[in-house]
Design an enzyme around this catalytic site. Structure first.
Site, PDB file in Angstrom:
ATOM      1  N   LYS A 120      32.905  65.124  48.450  1.00  0.00           N
ATOM      2  CA  LYS A 120      32.299  65.043  47.104  1.00  0.00           C
ATOM      3  C   LYS A 120      32.969  63.905  46.308  1.00  0.00           C
ATOM      4  CE  LYS A 120      29.591  67.472  45.515  1.00  0.00           C
ATOM      5  NZ  LYS A 120      28.094  67.391  45.562  1.00  0.00           N
TER       6      LYS A 120
ATOM      7  N   THR B 159      31.723  68.205  41.379  1.00  0.00           N
ATOM      8  CA  THR B 159      32.491  69.444  41.245  1.00  0.00           C
ATOM      9  C   THR B 159      33.899  69.187  40.699  1.00  0.00           C
ATOM     10  OG1 THR B 159      33.545  71.179  42.582  1.00  0.00           O
ATOM     11  CG2 THR B 159      33.054  69.142  43.721  1.00  0.00           C
ATOM     12  N   ASP B 160      34.464  70.220  40.081  1.00  0.00           N
ATOM     13  CA  ASP B 160      35.856  70.122  39.610  1.00  0.00           C
ATOM     14  C   ASP B 160      36.842  70.035  40.780  1.00  0.00           C
ATOM     15  OD1 ASP B 160      35.642  72.741  40.523  1.00  0.00           O
ATOM     16  OD2 ASP B 160      36.292  73.682  38.652  1.00  0.00           O
ATOM     17  N   GLU B 161      36.369  70.352  41.998  1.00  0.00           N
ATOM     18  CA  GLU B 161      37.289  70.348  43.140  1.00  0.00           C
ATOM     19  C   GLU B 161      37.795  68.954  43.486  1.00  0.00           C
ATOM     20  OE1 GLU B 161      36.565  72.842  46.451  1.00  0.00           O
ATOM     21  OE2 GLU B 161      35.534  74.352  45.277  1.00  0.00           O
TER      22      GLU B 161
ATOM     23  N   TYR C 237      35.588  69.299  52.205  1.00  0.00           N
ATOM     24  CA  TYR C 237      34.469  69.398  51.253  1.00  0.00           C
ATOM     25  C   TYR C 237      34.749  68.564  50.001  1.00  0.00           C
ATOM     26  CZ  TYR C 237      31.875  71.194  47.249  1.00  0.00           C
ATOM     27  OH  TYR C 237      31.130  71.282  46.094  1.00  0.00           O
ATOM     28  N   SER C 238      35.888  68.832  49.356  1.00  0.00           N
ATOM     29  CA  SER C 238      36.146  68.142  48.081  1.00  0.00           C
ATOM     30  C   SER C 238      36.332  66.647  48.312  1.00  0.00           C
ATOM     31  CB  SER C 238      37.340  68.755  47.346  1.00  0.00           C
ATOM     32  OG  SER C 238      38.494  68.768  48.146  1.00  0.00           O
TER      33      SER C 238
ATOM     34  N   PRO D  12      36.983  90.955  51.869  1.00  0.00           N
ATOM     35  CA  PRO D  12      38.086  90.091  52.324  1.00  0.00           C
ATOM     36  C   PRO D  12      38.621  89.159  51.244  1.00  0.00           C
ATOM     37  CG  PRO D  12      35.995  89.206  53.101  1.00  0.00           C
ATOM     38  CD  PRO D  12      35.668  90.447  52.321  1.00  0.00           C
TER      39      PRO D  12
ATOM     40  N   ASN E  92      30.149  78.181  39.816  1.00  0.00           N
ATOM     41  CA  ASN E  92      28.938  78.822  39.285  1.00  0.00           C
ATOM     42  C   ASN E  92      28.745  80.202  39.909  1.00  0.00           C
ATOM     43  OD1 ASN E  92      26.390  76.346  38.559  1.00  0.00           O
ATOM     44  ND2 ASN E  92      28.598  76.103  38.424  1.00  0.00           N
TER      45      ASN E  92
HETATM   46  P1  NAD Z   1      23.923  75.428  48.296  1.00  0.00           P
HETATM   47  O1  NAD Z   1      24.736  75.333  49.538  1.00  0.00           O
HETATM   48  O2  NAD Z   1      23.483  76.771  47.803  1.00  0.00           O
HETATM   49  O3  NAD Z   1      22.583  74.548  48.470  1.00  0.00           O
HETATM   50  C1  NAD Z   1      22.578  73.289  49.073  1.00  0.00           C
HETATM   51  C2  NAD Z   1      21.119  72.899  49.337  1.00  0.00           C
HETATM   52  O4  NAD Z   1      21.120  71.566  49.880  1.00  0.00           O
HETATM   53  C3  NAD Z   1      20.408  73.795  50.372  1.00  0.00           C
HETATM   54  O5  NAD Z   1      19.113  74.098  49.938  1.00  0.00           O
HETATM   55  C4  NAD Z   1      20.367  72.918  51.628  1.00  0.00           C
HETATM   56  O6  NAD Z   1      19.258  73.189  52.469  1.00  0.00           O
HETATM   57  C5  NAD Z   1      20.262  71.530  51.018  1.00  0.00           C
HETATM   58  N1  NAD Z   1      20.766  70.483  51.929  1.00  0.00           N
HETATM   59  C6  NAD Z   1      21.941  70.465  52.619  1.00  0.00           C
HETATM   60  N2  NAD Z   1      22.015  69.340  53.362  1.00  0.00           N
HETATM   61  C7  NAD Z   1      20.892  68.627  53.116  1.00  0.00           C
HETATM   62  C8  NAD Z   1      20.397  67.373  53.570  1.00  0.00           C
HETATM   63  N3  NAD Z   1      21.108  66.630  54.450  1.00  0.00           N
HETATM   64  N4  NAD Z   1      19.218  66.924  53.118  1.00  0.00           N
HETATM   65  C9  NAD Z   1      18.486  67.670  52.229  1.00  0.00           C
HETATM   66  N5  NAD Z   1      18.891  68.882  51.780  1.00  0.00           N
HETATM   67  C10 NAD Z   1      20.081  69.344  52.211  1.00  0.00           C
HETATM   68  O7  NAD Z   1      24.751  74.650  47.191  1.00  0.00           O
HETATM   69  P2  NAD Z   1      24.949  74.959  45.633  1.00  0.00           P
HETATM   70  O8  NAD Z   1      26.023  75.954  45.460  1.00  0.00           O
HETATM   71  O9  NAD Z   1      23.619  75.191  45.028  1.00  0.00           O
HETATM   72  O10 NAD Z   1      25.519  73.558  45.146  1.00  0.00           O
HETATM   73  C11 NAD Z   1      24.641  72.516  44.748  1.00  0.00           C
HETATM   74  C12 NAD Z   1      25.459  71.299  44.363  1.00  0.00           C
HETATM   75  O11 NAD Z   1      26.340  71.625  43.302  1.00  0.00           O
HETATM   76  C13 NAD Z   1      26.346  70.770  45.479  1.00  0.00           C
HETATM   77  O12 NAD Z   1      26.306  69.362  45.449  1.00  0.00           O
HETATM   78  C14 NAD Z   1      27.732  71.279  45.137  1.00  0.00           C
HETATM   79  O13 NAD Z   1      28.717  70.396  45.619  1.00  0.00           O
HETATM   80  C15 NAD Z   1      27.676  71.297  43.630  1.00  0.00           C
HETATM   81  N6  NAD Z   1      28.520  72.296  42.946  1.00  0.00           N
HETATM   82  C16 NAD Z   1      28.448  73.603  43.279  1.00  0.00           C
HETATM   83  C17 NAD Z   1      29.202  74.544  42.576  1.00  0.00           C
HETATM   84  C18 NAD Z   1      29.129  76.023  42.894  1.00  0.00           C
HETATM   85  O14 NAD Z   1      29.893  76.793  42.328  1.00  0.00           O
HETATM   86  N7  NAD Z   1      28.251  76.472  43.761  1.00  0.00           N
HETATM   87  C19 NAD Z   1      30.046  74.114  41.534  1.00  0.00           C
HETATM   88  C20 NAD Z   1      30.089  72.747  41.227  1.00  0.00           C
HETATM   89  C21 NAD Z   1      29.318  71.859  41.934  1.00  0.00           C
HETATM   90  O1  TDX Z   2      35.680  85.812  51.349  1.00  0.00           O
HETATM   91  C1  TDX Z   2      36.247  85.156  50.461  1.00  0.00           C
HETATM   92  N1  TDX Z   2      37.445  85.594  49.953  1.00  0.00           N
HETATM   93  C2  TDX Z   2      38.139  84.926  48.999  1.00  0.00           C
HETATM   94  O2  TDX Z   2      39.231  85.352  48.584  1.00  0.00           O
HETATM   95  C3  TDX Z   2      35.690  83.928  49.926  1.00  0.00           C
HETATM   96  C4  TDX Z   2      34.381  83.406  50.439  1.00  0.00           C
HETATM   97  C5  TDX Z   2      36.407  83.278  48.950  1.00  0.00           C
HETATM   98  N2  TDX Z   2      37.597  83.741  48.507  1.00  0.00           N
HETATM   99  C6  TDX Z   2      38.318  82.991  47.454  1.00  0.00           C
HETATM  100  C7  TDX Z   2      38.510  81.510  47.728  1.00  0.00           C
HETATM  101  C8  TDX Z   2      38.459  80.899  46.351  1.00  0.00           C
HETATM  102  O3  TDX Z   2      39.741  80.948  45.755  1.00  0.00           O
HETATM  103  O4  TDX Z   2      37.491  83.041  46.284  1.00  0.00           O
HETATM  104  C9  TDX Z   2      37.516  81.807  45.559  1.00  0.00           C
HETATM  105  C10 TDX Z   2      36.103  81.269  45.456  1.00  0.00           C
HETATM  106  O5  TDX Z   2      35.706  80.887  46.764  1.00  0.00           O
HETATM  107  P1  TDX Z   2      34.261  80.253  47.061  1.00  0.00           P
HETATM  108  O6  TDX Z   2      33.219  81.174  46.540  1.00  0.00           O
HETATM  109  O7  TDX Z   2      34.234  79.854  48.500  1.00  0.00           O
HETATM  110  O8  TDX Z   2      34.265  79.000  46.093  1.00  0.00           O
HETATM  111  P2  TDX Z   2      35.245  77.734  45.956  1.00  0.00           P
HETATM  112  O9  TDX Z   2      35.987  77.471  47.192  1.00  0.00           O
HETATM  113  O10 TDX Z   2      36.038  77.915  44.682  1.00  0.00           O
HETATM  114  O11 TDX Z   2      34.158  76.549  45.763  1.00  0.00           O
HETATM  115  C11 TDX Z   2      32.994  76.766  44.901  1.00  0.00           C
HETATM  116  O12 TDX Z   2      33.177  76.167  43.647  1.00  0.00           O
HETATM  117  C12 TDX Z   2      33.178  74.771  43.571  1.00  0.00           C
HETATM  118  C13 TDX Z   2      31.734  76.201  45.566  1.00  0.00           C
HETATM  119  O13 TDX Z   2      31.567  76.801  46.843  1.00  0.00           O
HETATM  120  C14 TDX Z   2      31.789  74.711  45.668  1.00  0.00           C
HETATM  121  O14 TDX Z   2      30.571  74.208  46.208  1.00  0.00           O
HETATM  122  C15 TDX Z   2      31.998  74.152  44.276  1.00  0.00           C
HETATM  123  O15 TDX Z   2      32.157  72.768  44.332  1.00  0.00           O
END
Ligand code: NAD
Ligand code: TDX
Length: 335
Positions: A157, A125-127, A153-154, A208, A183
């Site tokens: 990662k 992740t970019d985080e 979290y970050s 919120p 995403n």
């Molecule tokens: P998500 O939380 O929707 O899904 C995570 C999945 O991993 C779930 O199905 C969960 O059951 C499984 N999981 C968790 N712990 C596990 C374990 N110990 N063993 C096996 N399975 C396990 O996450 P996402 O948003 O789909 O993100 C997927 C990946 O992409 C993550 O590594 C996240 O850091 C990275 N990522 C996410 C975003 C974003 O915006 N969502 C952006 C950049 C990178």
């Molecule tokens: O209720 C909310 N109100 C709010 O203002 C939530 C859930 C979030 N936010 C803000 C926090 C962030 O600035 O919105 C922005 C996005 O928040 P999230 O959806 O929690 O994402 P973020 O913290 O940016 O992290 C996401 O992008 C990078 C993913 O959850 C990560 O897994 C990924 O690595």
């Protein structure tokens, strides 16, 4: 080819599985997922009986279960999506983040080493770079930006990324890492900003927004991320880090207002709440390397992607209503 996709019952992993089965019908896809609160088997329902697909419920930290799966399937590639992914949860309870995101990555890479130098792709992740200032729009993260994390979290990662690079250098494991921006799209768990705001707005509940809503995120439609990972695992250079992002920065408040507008809901639902601790101000990804080296470009414009996403949540109410009621956990427990 046989590809193990970990975390494939979650948001991006499931979209990646759909993409692979569509684009590479000869490849076999094995989903390994623990089905935590974020995993949902109903997401994978449409591929459960696909002849090239197998689902295995297991924890990536479970060395024995992972070894058994490698013995059975002899994978060519592992793509690791499995993670605890929600920043707010990591602030409340960091430990499981370290366990899954770091130890789990180590267990998977050990199996890759043991079973014949299997190619390993880490979805990061970019985080890991921390944040950028709001008043310097000229600054972007590059692959050379130093790691400087803000949340548990970050940090977990980033720890995993360092371990992946160490396995490349020390053991010659063929690895790649992708660092993507935020995403959005179908099947995102309604704890993250966009789906939470959609489902709350539909129920006329408060929306919120943390702090003043001025924090900026760089949004990418999930299928564009999946296509980038597909390119990296097939054509990416081993040992390399690739950024994925579509140059689409928006302040949170703009996103929430847009969702209200698209759903015909009043902005009076917006409620400013206490800010997230250590809240990163701005993320912005420079994707030049993947564009130049692998010919990747984002295909979905934000205006189209957000409409498609809102339509998906409108047309798939039962998917998220079962999450909100907790019913989805009962179904997964039966497995
Ligand atoms: P998500 O939380 O929707 O899904 C995570 C999945 O991993 C779930 O199905 C969960 O059951 C499984 N999981 C968790 N712990 C596990 C374990 N110990 N063993 C096996 N399975 C396990 O996450 P996402 O948003 O789909 O993100 C997927 C990946 O992409 C993550 O590594 C996240 O850091 C990275 N990522 C996410 C975003 C974003 O915006 N969502 C952006 C950049 C990178
Ligand atoms: O209720 C909310 N109100 C709010 O203002 C939530 C859930 C979030 N936010 C803000 C926090 C962030 O600035 O919105 C922005 C996005 O928040 P999230 O959806 O929690 O994402 P973020 O913290 O940016 O992290 C996401 O992008 C990078 C993913 O959850 C990560 O897994 C990924 O690595």
């Amino acid at each position: 080819m046989t590809i193990i996709v970990t975390g494939g019952a979650g948001f991006i992993g499931s979209n990646f599985i759909f993409y692979q089965l569509k684009e590479h019908p000869d490849d076999r896809i094995i989903c390994l997922d623990k089905l935590t609160y974020a995993g949902n088997l109903s997401t994978l329902q449409c591929v459960m009986h696909h002849p090239q697909f197998r689902f295995v419920k297991a924890d990536i930290c479970d060395r024995k279960a992972v070894g058994k799966l490698f013995e059975e399937e002899k994978p060519d590639i592992v793509v690791n999506f499995a993670a605890e992914s929600h920043v707010d949860r990591s602030i409340e309870d960091p430990e499981v983040f370290l366990q899954t995101n770091i130890i789990g990555t180590e267990v998977l890479m050990d199996a890759c080493r043991q079973y014949g130098s299997v190619r390993f792709h880490q979805v990061s992740t970019d985080e890991v770079y921390g944040d950028l200032p709001l008043d310097r729009p000229d600054l972007l993260f590059s692959e050379e930006t130093p790691i400087h994390t803000s949340s548990p979290y970050s940090s977990s990662k980033a720890g995993a990324d360092l371990l992946v690079l160490a396995y490349y250098r020390t053991y010659d494991l063929p690895v790649t890492i992708s660092r993507c921006s935020n995403n959005y799209g179908p099947y995102q768990f309604p704890e993250k900003l966009i789906p939470l705001m959609i489902v709350n707005a539909l129920a006329d509940k408060p929306l919120p927004v943390y702090g003043k809503g001025l924090n900026v995120r760089d949004w990418l439609y999930v299928e564009d991320h999946c296509r980038a990972i597909d390119l990296m695992i097939r054509q990416g250079k081993v040992g390399e880090i690739y950024h994925v992002g579509g140059h689409h920065e928006m302040a949170n408040i703009e996103i929430v207002k847009l969702i209200c507008q698209e759903l015909g809901k009043p902005e009076s639902l917006i409620t400013f709440v206490t800010d997230r601790k250590g809240h990163d101000l701005r993320y912005a990804i420079d994707p030049t390397k993947i564009c130049q080296e692998l010919g990747w470009v984002p295909e979905t414009q934000f205006a189209d992607g957000i409409r498609k996403t809102i339509r998906w949540y409108l047309e798939n109410r039962s998917w998220w209503e079962e999450i909100i009621s907790g019913e989805y956990r009962n179904e997964d427990e039966k497995r």
